[in-house]
Write a protein that holds these residues in place. Sequence first.
Motif, short mmCIF file in Angstrom:
data_model
loop_
_atom_site.label_atom_id
_atom_site.label_comp_id
_atom_site.label_asym_id
_atom_site.label_seq_id
_atom_site.Cartn_x
_atom_site.Cartn_y
_atom_site.Cartn_z
N LEU A 104 -129.21 32.63 -36.11
CA LEU A 104 -129.52 31.14 -36.29
C LEU A 104 -130.90 30.97 -36.65
N GLN A 105 -131.70 31.94 -36.55
CA GLN A 105 -133.27 31.64 -36.74
C GLN A 105 -133.85 30.68 -35.75
N TYR A 106 -133.47 30.73 -34.59
CA TYR A 106 -134.02 29.76 -33.64
C TYR A 106 -135.39 30.32 -33.12
N ALA A 107 -136.39 29.70 -32.50
CA ALA A 107 -137.69 30.20 -32.14
C ALA A 107 -137.69 29.48 -30.65
N MET A 108 -138.47 30.24 -29.57
CA MET A 108 -138.51 29.77 -28.45
C MET A 108 -139.94 29.12 -28.33
N PRO A 109 -139.83 28.30 -27.38
CA PRO A 109 -141.00 27.49 -27.17
C PRO A 109 -142.35 28.43 -27.04
N LYS B 123 -117.98 42.00 -25.10
CA LYS B 123 -117.91 40.94 -23.87
C LYS B 123 -119.10 41.33 -23.03
N GLN B 124 -119.17 42.91 -22.84
CA GLN B 124 -120.43 43.11 -21.90
C GLN B 124 -121.80 42.53 -22.49
N ARG B 125 -121.86 42.94 -23.94
CA ARG B 125 -123.23 42.46 -24.42
C ARG B 125 -123.26 40.85 -24.59
N LEU B 126 -122.24 40.12 -24.63
CA LEU B 126 -122.30 38.66 -24.69
C LEU B 126 -122.64 38.07 -23.10
N ALA B 127 -122.35 38.79 -22.25
CA ALA B 127 -122.54 38.62 -21.07
C ALA B 127 -124.24 38.66 -20.68
N ASP B 128 -124.90 39.36 -21.27
CA ASP B 128 -126.35 39.70 -21.33
C ASP B 128 -127.19 38.34 -21.81
N PRO B 129 -127.95 37.55 -21.14
CA PRO B 129 -128.56 36.59 -21.70
C PRO B 129 -129.68 36.93 -22.72
N GLY B 130 -130.34 38.01 -22.71
CA GLY B 130 -131.16 38.57 -23.64
C GLY B 130 -130.44 38.96 -24.97
N TYR B 131 -129.42 39.37 -24.82
CA TYR B 131 -128.61 39.54 -26.31
C TYR B 131 -128.26 38.22 -26.88
N ILE B 132 -127.91 37.16 -26.19
CA ILE B 132 -127.69 36.26 -26.84
C ILE B 132 -128.91 35.56 -27.44
N GLN B 133 -130.10 35.59 -26.76
CA GLN B 133 -131.23 35.14 -26.95
C GLN B 133 -131.78 35.82 -28.57
N GLN B 134 -131.53 37.35 -28.67
CA GLN B 134 -131.56 37.90 -29.79
C GLN B 134 -130.80 37.29 -30.79
N GLN B 135 -129.47 37.32 -30.52
CA GLN B 135 -129.01 36.68 -31.69
C GLN B 135 -128.91 35.34 -32.26
N ALA B 136 -129.53 34.52 -31.39
CA ALA B 136 -129.82 33.21 -31.88
C ALA B 136 -131.00 33.20 -32.72
#
Length: 144
Positions: free
Chosen positions: A93-98, A76-89
């Motif tokens: 999900l193989q997302y790429a940032m602009p 839960k603490q990790r999922l509250a971190d936006p950086g962790y969410i971005q890393q998981q994406a």
Amino acid sequence: MADRARRQQPRGAATRQRGRPVLTGRALVLGAIMVLLVVILASPITRYLGSRSDVSHAAAQLHADRTELHQLTRQKQRLADPGYIQQQARNTLQYAMPGDTVYVVVDKGAKSALASSSGGGKSTPPKGRAWNTRIWASVRSAGR
């Protein structure tokens, strides 16, 4: 001669011959008390041992639940971190940032799935009847 026979026999044998019973009243009472104690104490002892088993199982379950709670709290603490969410994406999900440059490595002679999924910018509608007409036709033919 009877005196000699008595002298040669062991002492216990002589007492049995006189008519003394093998099972005395005291032995019978003692045996009855032992059976009564076994019958009376069997149920409480069984319940006691069963409850000890239940307590040990509950303690093991409590330990497992606390471990799982600790892991879920960390997640839960990790999922509250936006950086962790971005890393998981990016990883899952193989997302790429602009602004990121994406490279696709393809084996020699194989076609890239990226090229086939993008469609190359051309979108052609299917030829023939519309989709709803085809569905109604298949429903009618299935009903026959």
